[in-house]
Design an enzyme around this catalytic site. Structure first.
Site, PDB file in Angstrom:
ATOM      1  CD  GLN A 221      -2.712  -1.141   2.543  1.00 36.56           C
ATOM      2  OE1 GLN A 221      -2.783  -2.175   3.175  1.00 36.56           O
ATOM      3  NE2 GLN A 221      -3.278  -0.031   2.975  1.00 36.56           N
ATOM      4  NE  ARG A 368     -14.186   0.644   5.355  1.00 36.29           N
ATOM      5  CZ  ARG A 368     -14.552   0.355   4.102  1.00 36.29           C
ATOM      6  NH1 ARG A 368     -13.997  -0.653   3.476  1.00 36.29           N
ATOM      7  NH2 ARG A 368     -15.457   1.060   3.478  1.00 36.29           N
ATOM      8  CB  CYS A 369     -10.902   4.254  10.555  1.00 33.13           C
ATOM      9  SG  CYS A 369     -11.162   6.001  10.917  1.00 33.13           S
ATOM     10  CD  GLU A 738      -8.312   5.589   1.643  1.00 33.62           C
ATOM     11  OE1 GLU A 738      -7.759   4.774   2.378  1.00 33.62           O
ATOM     12  OE2 GLU A 738      -7.719   6.500   1.079  1.00 33.62           O
TER      13      GLU A 738
END
Length: 787
Positions: A221, A368-369, A738
């Site tokens: 990533q 996720r955050c 996103e």
């Protein structure tokens, strides 16, 4: 060129995802799809035990197997100074063990062979003699005085303590509690879970020993940051390292760290002179790569008798595993957990955090955050919900009473965050309206009168995303700003190169839409390139809901920079002064004479064929964006559940989600992201769990034990939105593209608690499985006082 009838499909349009065409046709390009001439295959031998000294490693039988090219051990890696590597939190981590194993699944040795099946078979022929040690499976045990030291490799490390960190004003908080009318306390555990991406981690390392060029195809990533880390670890010149991250099959933070397999495969390629491929299997991914959560939390709220919150105190104990390898900003030892004040106007707050080594896999990630924000949201919402129950106030009334008011923004929290904007009352009121909250409460009373267990759970959140301003945010010293390069070709088509790697968010579509809105070029005429360090600008990558707030902003700014030159070219073509040119979407015209116009396509052609004297040819620019602040998306979720008292099974009857992430670049994609976040929130609340037995064996190492929600279990979600644009963001967005939402485990847990609270059940831990709920109900009904 867009005609009058052809609207430019920029920000606000639900453009179909450009990338989906190749995915639905089976033409995605994943790391395992990479095949190079002469490529060898690597498999890793992992420790079956959690804590043991290595007496010996005998590789002779494995080396003798036909097809085996090399067997790599920690001793061999140490000869090349590669037995240990730095982590993203300034710790060290073993690449291959040289002294002892520190968690089940740790990398012990590696086999390189001509065939992946031969490499796997050879692992069984490696004989390792383990001398068992006590396994430490909880941070509480790790910090006891008689606990064995896990990191005895570190000079001066005499215990298992990693860090102490705090935020807020302790004295002011103590004073608030001393004068409180009511203090509400909660001990809760947010257990370890896993991002479980579609594609596991892997690499194809191709190092040319003659030229020194290293081409690394990786599931990463953050390819640019990985390149820099590789240069530091392997000693290769950074200009000779090219990291290519193709379609990485999802990440959710799992593919941010550098894993030992990457280093071993690269070293093997260098030493053997062949490309080496390593792809982990699902069990390897679940037991050894970056996890999420694993926070033990104690929270206290100080309140006045009328329900006004006056103080918050939170103590956090983090289980960091065998190596401190969290992926988070250097300055913040527990990530951004101090956003735990949430959406509330709390005058005084103090957060303290401790980290401990245990015999578990390392590497907490932002799942996720943003960094540890989900844990913070869960903590404050569970605490506020329990406070409402204890003081006899409706949970929504308590929240509305204590929300930060719209007129208070920008608002500085008691832990130092400066919230840019928000309208929490509107978001909650919309959620209550859409779910029919008053009717739900009446239905609940009627159901309880019939002996049914019906619950309504609420959770509001304020997240902090878009890391971040360079004065505070870096990873390993690398500032967390990101870049974009934009080139308009002579025919008016464009290529945008971004530093952020996509992991499924739709960057190839949404980032093209930003350019479309700025310059009037249709999205399908804009190619978005990412994931190749030789052909994209430097940046810190995609995670923590930061891609659009940083790279999206860079895209907007670089488009405007190109637009400035285009305006000069238009003035030249129209033979007027630049001050007389008006720029509109896709065209430039003379002020007061709109019929004298040049399109962006005409201007682009002139940039290569008819530019004025003294002007440099071409129409391109680059921009590195350093955010002035973080962004603060928010929302409210309401869940209604019904619990079967005989089995503990609970079913979601309604779920309403109201999100505010500012301007939505592509509403369809944002809704998809929210659906994904809600599904993950539901899964973590209901079934996802990685835990360990007393000897350190990982329970949750496959999809039979680590359960993921499917379409069958996932409830229906009703989505709504409010829009509060950020005044600080160039495109007025707050994490769009996103999606900033994470789903809310707190809402689901609160709903189940609400259903059984009157029975005496005062606490449930995630995941709230039917067995746990049944046990809590049974204990309460038998006089045990709840769980």
């Amino acid at each position: 060129m867009a005609t009058e009838a052809e609207e430019v499909r920029g920000i606000g349009h639900s453009v179909k995802r450009k990338e989906d065409d190749r995915f639905i046709r089976g033409q995605g390009n994943f790391v395992d799809d990479v095949h190079l001439p002469g490529m060898l295959h690597m498999a890793i031998l992992r420790s079956p035990v959690a804590h043991a000294t290595i007496r010996s490693i005998d590789t002779s039988r494995a080396s003798a197997l036909p097809g085996v090219v090399a067997v790599v051990t920690g001793e061999l890696m140490a000869q090349h100074n590669l037995a240990w590597m730095p982590t993203m939190s300034y710790d060290t981590q073993a690449v291959l063990v040289t002294d002892k194993v520190r968690f089940q699944g740790q990398e012990v040795a590696a086999v390189v062979a001509t065939d992946p099946y031969i490499a796997k078979d050879a692992l069984e022929l490696i004989d390792v003699d383990y001398d068992m040690l006590e396994a430490i499976t909880t941070p509480q045990r790790a910090l006891e005085q008689d606990a064995p030291v896990i990191r005895d490799d570190k000079e001066g490390q005499t215990d298992n303590h990693i860090y102490s960190w705090e935020s807020g004003d302790k004295d002011a908080t103590d004073q608030a509690f001393a004068s409180a009318d009511k203090v509400v306390k909660l001990d809760t555990f947010y257990p370890r879970c896993h991002p479980a991406p579609l594609e596991t981690c892997g690499i194809v390392a191709d190092v040319n020993s003659g030229t020194g060029q290293a081409n690394l195809y990786m599931t990463s990533q953050a390819p640019h940051a990985i390149r820099t880390v590789f240069a530091l670890v392997a000693g290769l010149p950074e200009e000779n390292i090219r990291v290519i991250s193709p379609d990485i099959g999802g990440g959710f933070g799992n593919k941010v760290p550098v894993y030992p397999g990457y280093v071993v495969a690269t070293a093997a390629s260098l030493l053997l002179g062949h490309p080496v491929k390593w792809i982990e299997d699902r069990t390897e991914n679940l037991i050894s790569t970056g996890f999420a959560r694993d926070f033990h939390m104690h929270g206290e709220l100080a309140l006045k008798s009328d329900g006004t919150i006056t103080g918050l105190r939170v103590n956090l104990l983090s289980d960091n595993g065998a190596f401190y390898a969290d992926a988070q900003p250097t300055k913040f030892k527990a990530g951004l957990f101090h956003i735990v004040t949430g959406s509330y106007d709390i005058p005084a707050a103090h957060v303290s955090a401790e980290g401990a080594y245990t015999n578990k896999a390392p590497g907490g990630v932002a799942y996720r955050c943003s960094f540890r924000v989900t844990e913070a949201s869960y903590m404050i919402e569970r605490l506020v919900q329990n406070a409402a129950y204890e003081i006899g106030m409706d949970p929504t009334e308590l929240r509305l009473k204590n929300f930060i008011k719209k007129e208070q923004f920008p608002y500085e929290s008691a832990t130092g965050f400066v919230y840019d904007s928000g309208d929490y009352h509107t978001a909650m009121n919309l959620a209550l309206e859409k779910i029919g909250y008053a009717d739900l409460r009446r239905e609940q009373e009627e159901a309880r009168a019939l002996g049914k267990l019906y619950g309504v759970g609420v959770a509001s959140f304020t997240e902090v995303v878009g890391a971040g301003p360079s004065h505070d945010y870096d990873i390993l010293g690398l500032k967390m700003n990101d870049g974009a390069e934009l080139r308009i070709h002579p025919t008016g088509k464009a290529i945008l190169k971004i530093s952020s790697q996509t992991q499924g968010q739709g960057h190839e579509t949404t980032f093209a839409q930003i350019v479309a809105s700025e310059l009037g070029i249709q999205p399908e005429d804009i190619k978005v390139q990412h994931g190749d360090t030789d052909n994209t600008p430097y940046g810190l990558g995609t995670y923590a809901s930061r891609s659009t707030p940083t790279v999206g902003a860079a895209t907007a700014m670089v488009s405007r920079r190109v637009g400035e030159k285009a305006k000069k070219l238009a003035a030249h073509l129209l033979e007027v002064d630049e001050s007389d040119i008006v720029q509109d979407v896709g065209k430039f015209y003379v002020k007061g004479a709109p019929d004298k116009v040049k399109t962006i396509q005409e201007v682009a052609f002139a940039a290569y064929t008819n530019f004025p004297p003294g002007m440099e040819a071409g129409l391109e620019a680059n921009y590195y964006y350093d955010p002035p602040n973080l962004t603060y998306p928010f929302g409210t979720y309401v869940v209604a559940v019904e619990v079967d008292p005989d089995t503990g099974q609970w079913k979601v009857r309604r779920m309403v989600a109201v999100d505010d992430c500012g301007v939505r670049i592509n509403p369809m994609i944002v809704e998809g992201q929210i659906h994904g976040g809600l599904t993950e929130g539901y899964g973590i609340a209901a079934m996802e769990l990685i835990t360990f037995d007393e000897t350190g064996n990982c329970i949750g190492s496959n999809f039979m034990d680590y359960l993921l929600p499917t379409a069958w279990e996932t409830p229906k979600f009703e989505l709504f939105e409010t829009v509060t644009p950020s005044p600080h963001h160039p495109i007025g967005a707050k994490g769009v593209g996103e999606s900033a939402t994470v789903g809310s485990p707190a809402a689901y847990v609160n709903a189940v608690l609400d259903a059984v609270w009157h029975l005496g059940v005062r606490n449930l831990e995630m995941p709230v499985t039917s067995a746990r709920v049944w046990e809590a109900i049974h204990e309460a009904q038998s006089g045990g006082g709840g769980s």
